[in-house]
Write a protein that holds these residues in place. Sequence first.
Motif, PDB file in Angstrom:
ATOM      1  N   LEU A  61      -3.779   9.051 -13.514  1.00 19.50           N
ATOM      2  CA  LEU A  61      -3.017   9.783 -12.594  1.00 19.50           C
ATOM      3  C   LEU A  61      -2.721  10.806 -12.792  1.00 19.50           C
ATOM      4  O   LEU A  61      -1.803  10.844 -13.940  1.00 19.50           O
ATOM      5  CB  LEU A  61      -2.470   8.977 -11.661  1.00 19.50           C
ATOM      6  CG  LEU A  61      -2.533   7.546 -11.184  1.00 19.50           C
ATOM      7  CD1 LEU A  61      -1.344   6.312 -10.562  1.00 19.50           C
ATOM      8  CD2 LEU A  61      -3.709   7.453  -9.634  1.00 19.50           C
ATOM      9  N   LYS A 103      -4.075  -5.084  -5.900  1.00 20.58           N
ATOM     10  CA  LYS A 103      -5.184  -6.066  -6.344  1.00 20.58           C
ATOM     11  C   LYS A 103      -4.638  -7.005  -5.474  1.00 20.58           C
ATOM     12  O   LYS A 103      -4.199  -7.465  -6.740  1.00 20.58           O
ATOM     13  CB  LYS A 103      -5.474  -5.549  -7.421  1.00 20.58           C
ATOM     14  CG  LYS A 103      -6.890  -5.870  -7.829  1.00 20.58           C
ATOM     15  CD  LYS A 103      -7.409  -5.625  -9.029  1.00 20.58           C
ATOM     16  CE  LYS A 103      -8.521  -6.670  -9.682  1.00 20.58           C
ATOM     17  NZ  LYS A 103      -9.330  -5.962 -11.091  1.00 20.58           N
ATOM     18  N   ASP A 144     -10.186  -0.247  -9.633  1.00 18.81           N
ATOM     19  CA  ASP A 144      -9.506  -0.309 -10.433  1.00 18.81           C
ATOM     20  C   ASP A 144      -8.548   0.844 -10.522  1.00 18.81           C
ATOM     21  O   ASP A 144      -9.277   1.826 -11.357  1.00 18.81           O
ATOM     22  CB  ASP A 144      -9.504  -1.020 -11.723  1.00 18.81           C
ATOM     23  CG  ASP A 144      -9.411  -2.439 -11.290  1.00 18.81           C
ATOM     24  OD1 ASP A 144      -8.533  -3.170 -10.891  1.00 18.81           O
ATOM     25  OD2 ASP A 144     -10.687  -2.653 -11.724  1.00 18.81           O
ATOM     26  N   VAL A 145      -6.686   1.155 -10.965  1.00 17.36           N
ATOM     27  CA  VAL A 145      -6.763   2.272 -11.267  1.00 17.36           C
ATOM     28  C   VAL A 145      -5.094   2.149 -11.755  1.00 17.36           C
ATOM     29  O   VAL A 145      -4.364   1.028 -11.873  1.00 17.36           O
ATOM     30  CB  VAL A 145      -6.318   3.592  -9.925  1.00 17.36           C
ATOM     31  CG1 VAL A 145      -5.168   2.544  -8.964  1.00 17.36           C
ATOM     32  CG2 VAL A 145      -5.710   5.143 -10.225  1.00 17.36           C
ATOM     33  N   TYR A 159      -7.171   1.946  -5.955  1.00 16.08           N
ATOM     34  CA  TYR A 159      -7.561   3.044  -5.481  1.00 16.08           C
ATOM     35  C   TYR A 159      -8.835   3.383  -4.216  1.00 16.08           C
ATOM     36  O   TYR A 159      -9.867   2.484  -4.754  1.00 16.08           O
ATOM     37  CB  TYR A 159      -8.254   4.379  -5.862  1.00 16.08           C
ATOM     38  CG  TYR A 159      -8.665   6.054  -5.511  1.00 16.08           C
ATOM     39  CD1 TYR A 159      -8.066   6.016  -4.772  1.00 16.08           C
ATOM     40  CD2 TYR A 159      -9.557   5.703  -5.060  1.00 16.08           C
ATOM     41  CE1 TYR A 159      -7.754   7.263  -3.432  1.00 16.08           C
ATOM     42  CE2 TYR A 159     -10.076   6.772  -4.368  1.00 16.08           C
ATOM     43  CZ  TYR A 159      -9.241   7.855  -4.261  1.00 16.08           C
ATOM     44  OH  TYR A 159      -9.814   8.631  -3.780  1.00 16.08           O
ATOM     45  N   THR A 169       0.869  -0.943  -0.194  1.00 16.82           N
ATOM     46  CA  THR A 169       0.148  -0.056   0.034  1.00 16.82           C
ATOM     47  C   THR A 169       0.738   1.753   0.352  1.00 16.82           C
ATOM     48  O   THR A 169       1.771   1.598   0.677  1.00 16.82           O
ATOM     49  CB  THR A 169      -1.424   0.493   1.127  1.00 16.82           C
ATOM     50  OG1 THR A 169      -1.542  -1.330   1.314  1.00 16.82           O
ATOM     51  CG2 THR A 169      -1.998   1.228   1.178  1.00 16.82           C
ATOM     52  N   ALA A 174       2.535   7.917  -6.935  1.00 17.50           N
ATOM     53  CA  ALA A 174       1.787   7.883  -7.658  1.00 17.50           C
ATOM     54  C   ALA A 174       1.305   6.940  -8.677  1.00 17.50           C
ATOM     55  O   ALA A 174       1.395   5.435  -8.595  1.00 17.50           O
ATOM     56  CB  ALA A 174       0.516   8.012  -7.094  1.00 17.50           C
ATOM     57  N   HIS A 213      -3.978  10.633  -0.891  1.00 16.47           N
ATOM     58  CA  HIS A 213      -4.320   9.278  -2.245  1.00 16.47           C
ATOM     59  C   HIS A 213      -3.974   7.944  -1.174  1.00 16.47           C
ATOM     60  O   HIS A 213      -2.909   7.576  -1.644  1.00 16.47           O
ATOM     61  CB  HIS A 213      -4.421   9.234  -3.612  1.00 16.47           C
ATOM     62  CG  HIS A 213      -4.852  10.614  -3.446  1.00 16.47           C
ATOM     63  ND1 HIS A 213      -4.720  11.917  -3.925  1.00 16.47           N
ATOM     64  CD2 HIS A 213      -6.124  10.300  -5.314  1.00 16.47           C
ATOM     65  CE1 HIS A 213      -6.356  12.786  -4.531  1.00 16.47           C
ATOM     66  NE2 HIS A 213      -6.887  12.117  -4.983  1.00 16.47           N
ATOM     67  N   ALA A 236      -3.136  -2.225  -9.830  1.00 15.64           N
ATOM     68  CA  ALA A 236      -3.818  -1.119  -8.571  1.00 15.64           C
ATOM     69  C   ALA A 236      -5.204  -0.928  -8.421  1.00 15.64           C
ATOM     70  O   ALA A 236      -5.701  -0.923  -8.899  1.00 15.64           O
ATOM     71  CB  ALA A 236      -2.505  -0.204  -8.503  1.00 15.64           C
ATOM     72  N   CYS A 291       1.512   2.414  -9.006  1.00 17.05           N
ATOM     73  CA  CYS A 291       0.644   1.776  -9.918  1.00 17.05           C
ATOM     74  C   CYS A 291       1.547   0.779 -11.753  1.00 17.05           C
ATOM     75  O   CYS A 291       0.730   0.567 -11.858  1.00 17.05           O
ATOM     76  CB  CYS A 291      -1.014   2.622 -10.419  1.00 17.05           C
ATOM     77  SG  CYS A 291      -1.513   2.886  -8.852  1.00 17.05           S
ATOM     78  N   PHE A 311      -2.802   4.182  -2.257  1.00 19.35           N
ATOM     79  CA  PHE A 311      -3.070   2.979  -3.281  1.00 19.35           C
ATOM     80  C   PHE A 311      -2.628   1.465  -2.578  1.00 19.35           C
ATOM     81  O   PHE A 311      -2.201   1.349  -2.056  1.00 19.35           O
ATOM     82  CB  PHE A 311      -2.359   3.841  -4.943  1.00 19.35           C
ATOM     83  CG  PHE A 311      -2.872   4.937  -4.901  1.00 19.35           C
ATOM     84  CD1 PHE A 311      -3.721   5.299  -6.006  1.00 19.35           C
ATOM     85  CD2 PHE A 311      -2.231   6.063  -4.325  1.00 19.35           C
ATOM     86  CE1 PHE A 311      -4.039   6.326  -6.831  1.00 19.35           C
ATOM     87  CE2 PHE A 311      -2.138   7.109  -6.003  1.00 19.35           C
ATOM     88  CZ  PHE A 311      -3.586   6.822  -6.082  1.00 19.35           C
ATOM     89  N   GLN A 312      -3.157   0.970  -3.258  1.00 21.51           N
ATOM     90  CA  GLN A 312      -3.545  -0.108  -3.216  1.00 21.51           C
ATOM     91  C   GLN A 312      -3.477  -1.350  -3.744  1.00 21.51           C
ATOM     92  O   GLN A 312      -3.497  -1.526  -5.115  1.00 21.51           O
ATOM     93  CB  GLN A 312      -4.477  -1.127  -1.717  1.00 21.51           C
ATOM     94  CG  GLN A 312      -3.456  -2.547  -0.989  1.00 21.51           C
ATOM     95  CD  GLN A 312      -4.963  -2.638   0.798  1.00 21.51           C
ATOM     96  OE1 GLN A 312      -6.108  -2.397  -0.221  1.00 21.51           O
ATOM     97  NE2 GLN A 312      -4.375  -1.872   1.457  1.00 21.51           N
TER      98      GLN A 312
END
Length: 319
Positions: free
Chosen positions: A197, A211, A191-192, A169, A149, A158, A206, A167, A162, A208-209
């Motif tokens: 971005l 997936k 999904d991002v 959001y 994360t 970011a 923000h 990744a 990603c 982001f993690q």
Amino acid sequence: MTDDRPGAVLVLTNSLDATADVVLRILAERRVPVVRVDPGVDLHNGASLTARYGNSGQRGVLVTPTRELDLQHVRAVWWRRPTAYGGLSELNGQEAKFAGSQMFWGVGGILASLPRAHYLNHPWQIRNGEYKPAQLAAALRVGFLVPETIITMDPAEARQFCTERPAVYKPLWNTPYRDATDKAQQVWVRDVYPADLTDAVAACPHLFQTKIEKVFDVRLTAVGTKLFAVRITGPELDWRRRQDLLTYEPIGVPDAVAASVAAYLAETGLVFGAFDFAVDAAGTWYFLECNPSGQWAWLPTEITMPIAHAIADELESPQ
């Protein structure tokens, strides 16, 4: 009517809280004395609260239109979802702001400091436990598996994160949001991709993690030492988005996860927690978050009622 029976349960929540209603019906059947109040609303509509402190000790009274509760005789406080404190509607902006802050620090402080009460959960632990960064830090300390994360305001960081992995959001808080037409919007986990971005990332943090290629989700509700886990299967990345398409099934909790849940509650000072996990094809449980005031009454009755009875047990006979 004066409620002078020792050991009343004080329930602090809003008038539309259907989840609280489920437990209150059980407590009524058990003849456990209960006082329900929404202090942010009721103290402007006929209720009153007074506390005294001195060499003789601490004492106080909460009066509602139907009850008079000695604050020394509260066995448990269920701090559910009371309305945010505010000033009287007839006050102007500055006066309302001042009155609201005095309500927060005064009323909130009194009700969070009852001398013999067992809290489910204590409001200060609730607030601490609602910070997602704090949740992730605690989860790592107690041995949960946590997806990689990043929380950042740096667009370059970011984009790099990603680019290196699939990744998603997710918002750091479920902030009320309305579009240009004043229509309420929900910010879902989604999904991002790097191309999504922009430099607007710099406006605020923000999250982001990585997936997780999940097979299903788990909502695990912990009430003290009692754990109630439900497998949630649905088509959406964020299962909350289409609850009409979900299926639910009780599921056993792996020993390692159960041990980490107990350690998490001990570390954070929580008695109740609604944990969310993503489970992949290998059966690995990944910690996503823990909501210290999470909902559970939307689950099927055969799942809801054991949770409701466990909460009633905790309030009736605090450990």
